[in-house]
Design a protein around this motif. Structure first.
Motif, mmCIF file in Angstrom:
data_model
loop_
_atom_site.group_PDB
_atom_site.id
_atom_site.type_symbol
_atom_site.label_atom_id
_atom_site.label_comp_id
_atom_site.label_asym_id
_atom_site.label_seq_id
_atom_site.Cartn_x
_atom_site.Cartn_y
_atom_site.Cartn_z
ATOM 1 N N VAL A 211 -15.935 -9.031 94.029
ATOM 2 C CA VAL A 211 -15.989 -8.732 95.457
ATOM 3 C C VAL A 211 -15.315 -7.403 95.757
ATOM 4 N N THR A 212 -14.154 -7.165 95.168
ATOM 5 C CA THR A 212 -13.406 -5.945 95.462
ATOM 6 C C THR A 212 -13.946 -4.731 94.728
ATOM 7 N N ALA A 213 -14.862 -4.942 93.763
ATOM 8 C CA ALA A 213 -15.462 -3.804 93.066
ATOM 9 C C ALA A 213 -16.566 -3.150 93.887
ATOM 10 N N SER B 207 -27.939 -6.513 84.188
ATOM 11 C CA SER B 207 -27.680 -7.193 85.461
ATOM 12 C C SER B 207 -26.653 -6.438 86.282
ATOM 13 N N GLY B 208 -25.672 -5.819 85.626
ATOM 14 C CA GLY B 208 -24.703 -5.000 86.351
ATOM 15 C C GLY B 208 -25.354 -3.795 87.006
ATOM 16 N N LEU B 209 -26.461 -3.328 86.426
ATOM 17 C CA LEU B 209 -27.197 -2.199 86.988
ATOM 18 C C LEU B 209 -28.262 -2.622 87.991
ATOM 19 N N GLY B 210 -28.355 -3.942 88.254
ATOM 20 C CA GLY B 210 -29.315 -4.426 89.228
ATOM 21 C C GLY B 210 -30.656 -4.814 88.668
ATOM 22 N N ALA C 27 -27.406 -15.453 99.583
ATOM 23 C CA ALA C 27 -26.979 -16.278 98.463
ATOM 24 C C ALA C 27 -25.824 -15.690 97.692
ATOM 25 N N ALA C 28 -25.593 -14.395 97.773
ATOM 26 C CA ALA C 28 -24.536 -13.796 96.967
ATOM 27 C C ALA C 28 -24.172 -12.427 97.505
ATOM 28 N N ALA C 29 -22.953 -11.976 97.185
ATOM 29 C CA ALA C 29 -22.553 -10.637 97.566
ATOM 30 C C ALA C 29 -23.336 -9.623 96.758
ATOM 31 N N LEU C 30 -23.685 -8.512 97.397
ATOM 32 C CA LEU C 30 -24.494 -7.504 96.728
ATOM 33 C C LEU C 30 -23.702 -6.211 96.606
ATOM 34 N N ALA C 31 -23.860 -5.535 95.480
ATOM 35 C CA ALA C 31 -23.225 -4.235 95.291
ATOM 36 C C ALA C 31 -24.261 -3.282 94.719
ATOM 37 N N ALA D 93 -8.418 2.781 90.770
ATOM 38 C CA ALA D 93 -7.679 3.869 90.128
ATOM 39 C C ALA D 93 -8.211 4.177 88.737
ATOM 40 N N SER D 94 -8.717 3.169 88.036
ATOM 41 C CA SER D 94 -9.202 3.369 86.669
ATOM 42 C C SER D 94 -10.540 4.082 86.621
ATOM 43 N N GLY D 95 -11.281 4.039 87.720
ATOM 44 C CA GLY D 95 -12.603 4.651 87.729
ATOM 45 C C GLY D 95 -13.644 3.849 86.976
ATOM 46 N N MET D 96 -13.329 2.603 86.648
ATOM 47 C CA MET D 96 -14.278 1.748 85.932
ATOM 48 C C MET D 96 -15.464 1.428 86.833
ATOM 49 N N PRO D 97 -16.683 1.783 86.412
ATOM 50 C CA PRO D 97 -17.851 1.498 87.264
ATOM 51 C C PRO D 97 -18.100 0.009 87.390
ATOM 52 N N GLY D 98 -18.554 -0.411 88.560
ATOM 53 C CA GLY D 98 -18.766 -1.824 88.819
ATOM 54 C C GLY D 98 -19.803 -2.455 87.920
ATOM 55 N N TRP D 99 -20.779 -1.665 87.440
ATOM 56 C CA TRP D 99 -21.848 -2.264 86.642
ATOM 57 C C TRP D 99 -21.365 -2.763 85.287
#
Length: 551
Positions: A428-430, A509-512, A438-442, A386-392
């Motif tokens: 995970v939910t973002a 790192s949030g941007l990959g 090895a890890a969840a990817l977004a 709802a906040s629109g906060m980007p995952g990165w």
């Protein structure tokens, strides 16, 4: 049952009380009581709510976690490794090693670099690191004319970062357990192991790596800035006027040649056994599951081996072998009375107990806020959407929040306990819902491991800035430095490392952006920053002396 905003009450109460009263254990205790009674009040079970709340709290959560074999192994490893450290300290093995090395040091640079090297060597416990190096290196600091404030900084900024990064330390089982709790609460524990996430997150603990790099840069260049520069100039001009303030080292003892093996052998065997058991159990799992194929080579092969291993079992075996070796050498090689050795064993295990209580309560809180109970993570994900906060931005936000909580509470362990499970749920939910090897990817970037690295590193960052941190107090006392002076002189360096960690670490790192490249760029920027901001105190004093002679 959808608890909505009420699902946030237990973690918010824990954070608020921990910050307000600077006591993590009572804060967690209050939080799990609130969580238990929320579950009891809204339970469809027709039973007295007071009794039901007690049943949820004590039988289902506290007793249930205590009887879990994996969690028992965490306790066994942590207490055993703490006991090993206590035995090594009681027989004087590490002190003998330090005394052997400091005799070869002749310059200010050499003395400071030696503290850094020894700090990396005492990787298995941050308390032992601070206490041992602070007390044994005082005379060297005085002889080479670098200040007690510099010694306290070198000790403090090496201790927690290296213990937090090491795969064998009093931190590792606790960190893995917090990660495991978060993965279970997020519903992805069957897809990825906590040990895999722990290993992958090491490269994303930017502040911890940068803190260690900055200590070496400061030591090697002999450059300082801020209050530390003034402290160094004063030390060169007048010597260390702190004298033996806060002395806890007592009389320095002299040890026979090779006595340092009483410390090196137990630690080395502990590490070797852990690594060996990790490889053994990992290969066995791959064979049983039919995943050990010729196509697995190089990094992928070792990633699969370590990711499939039984990390808790390996840690228990390693710490057990280390403790037995330390006891055997203590009774046969040293001349220390048996009573003193057993006292060291007891004290070493005892200093781990508060952390184990925090861990136990954190397990209970995580268990009651998972998706099968209060579903705090689900509600947070709805708020995030709802906040629109980007995952990165999540790694940077988690790093900042962890730093603030650790700054206010003075405990990195408590901060990890409070925030690791929640941070993993958010990651995970973002959007990090497809789990890789090895890890969840977004969005192609390792968001989960970046967030885990951010919360673990952020807790150390806040700890370094906090005047009420136990390790900050211990470092200043062990080094014989005024406590407030230590906080004032260390904080600019911590802020520099934290700033670089955000702008060249958590944001990219949030941007990959690849973590190794971020680490390399960050270290280069730290070096350039010290060269631009820093000044050699000895050159300033020499210039002043020359000017006085000309006058």
């Amino acid at each position: 049952m959808d608890f909505g905003w009420k699902s946030l009450l237990p973690p918010l109460i824990a954070i608020f009380l921990a910050i307000s009263f600077r006591r993590v254990i009572p804060a967690l205790g209050a939080a799990i009581v609130v969580a238990a009674y929320l579950l009891a009040i809204y339970s469809p079970v027709d039973q007295n709510k007071f009794v039901l709340g007690l049943d949820i709290l004590f039988r289902e959560q506290l007793y249930g976690h205590l009887m879990n074999w994996d969690k028992q192994r965490v306790f066994i490893f942590s207490l055993t490794l703490g006991a090993m450290v206590g035995v090594i300290e009681s027989v004087g093995g590490m002190e003998a090693l330090v005394q052997t090395l400091i005799r070869r040091v002749k310059t200010r640079r050499g003395g400071q670099v030696l503290v850094w090297i020894l700090g990396l060597g005492v990787f298995f416990d941050d308390y032992a690191n601070s206490l041992l190096l602070g007390t044994t290196m005082r005379s060297t600091a005085d002889r080479l004319r670098f200040s007690r404030a510099k010694l306290a900084y070198l000790v403090d900024s090496t201790a927690a970062p290296v213990a937090g990064l090491a795969i064998v330390s009093t931190w590792v089982a606790t960190e893995i357990s917090y990660i495991d709790g978060g993965l279970r609460a997020a519903g992805v524990a069957s897809q990825v192991t906590a040990f895999s996430v722990f290993m992958e997150s090491i490269a994303f603990r930017f502040y911890a790596v940068f803190a260690l790099a900055l200590v070496f840069i400061i030591a090697w260049t002999n450059r300082d800035f801020g209050p530390m520069l003034a402290a160094e100039q004063d030390s060169i001009r007048n010597g260390n006027r702190e004298g033996d303030m806060g002395n806890v080292e007592g009389k320095q003892l002299h040890y026979p040649p090779f006595y340092w093996l009483t410390a090196v052998l137990p630690v080395s065997l502990c590490v070797l056994v852990v690594l060996g058991m990790l490889v053994k159990s990992g290969k066995e799992t791959l064979v049983e599951e039919g995943r050990l194929t010729p196509e697995l080579t190089g990094i992928q092969y070792w990633g699969e081996v370590f990711g499939s291993s039984d990390s808790y079992n390996a840690l228990v075996w390693g710490s057990g072998v280390g403790l037995l070796t330390a006891l055997l050498l203590g009774f046969t090689v040293s001349r220390v009375p048996a009573q003193r050795i057993f006292l060291g064993l007891f004290k070493g295990a005892l200093h781990i107990l508060p952390a184990m209580v925090i861990l136990w309560l954190a397990w209970a809180l995580s268990g009651m806020t998972d998706e099968e109970h209060l579903n705090t993570g689900g509600y947070l994900s709805d708020l995030l959407a709802a906040s629109g906060m980007p995952g990165w931005t999540l790694p940077s936000a988690v790093f900042a929040i962890s730093g603030l909580v650790a700054l206010a509470t003075g405990t990195s362990w408590g901060t990890m306990a409070l925030l690791t499970p929640l941070s993993i749920k958010l990651a995970v939910t973002a959007g990090a819902t497809s789990v890789g090897e090895a890890a969840a990817l977004a969005d192609g970037g390792p968001l989960l491991v970046a967030v885990v690295g951010a919360v673990l590193a952020g807790s150390i960052f806040g700890d370094h800035c906090s005047p009420i941190s136990d390790t900050t107090v211990l470092s200043s006392r062990a080094s014989g430095c005024d406590h407030i002076l230590h906080v004032r002189t260390q904080m600019p360096y911590a802020l520099l490392g934290g700033g670089v960690a955000v702008f060249l670490g958590t944001i990219p790192s949030g941007l990959g952006f690849p973590a190794p490249l971020s680490l390399a760029l960050g270290i280069v920027v730290l070096w350039l920053g010290v060269m631009m901001l820093g000044t050699r105190a000895d050159q300033v004093v020499e210039a002043e002396a020359s000017a006085d002679e000309l006058d």
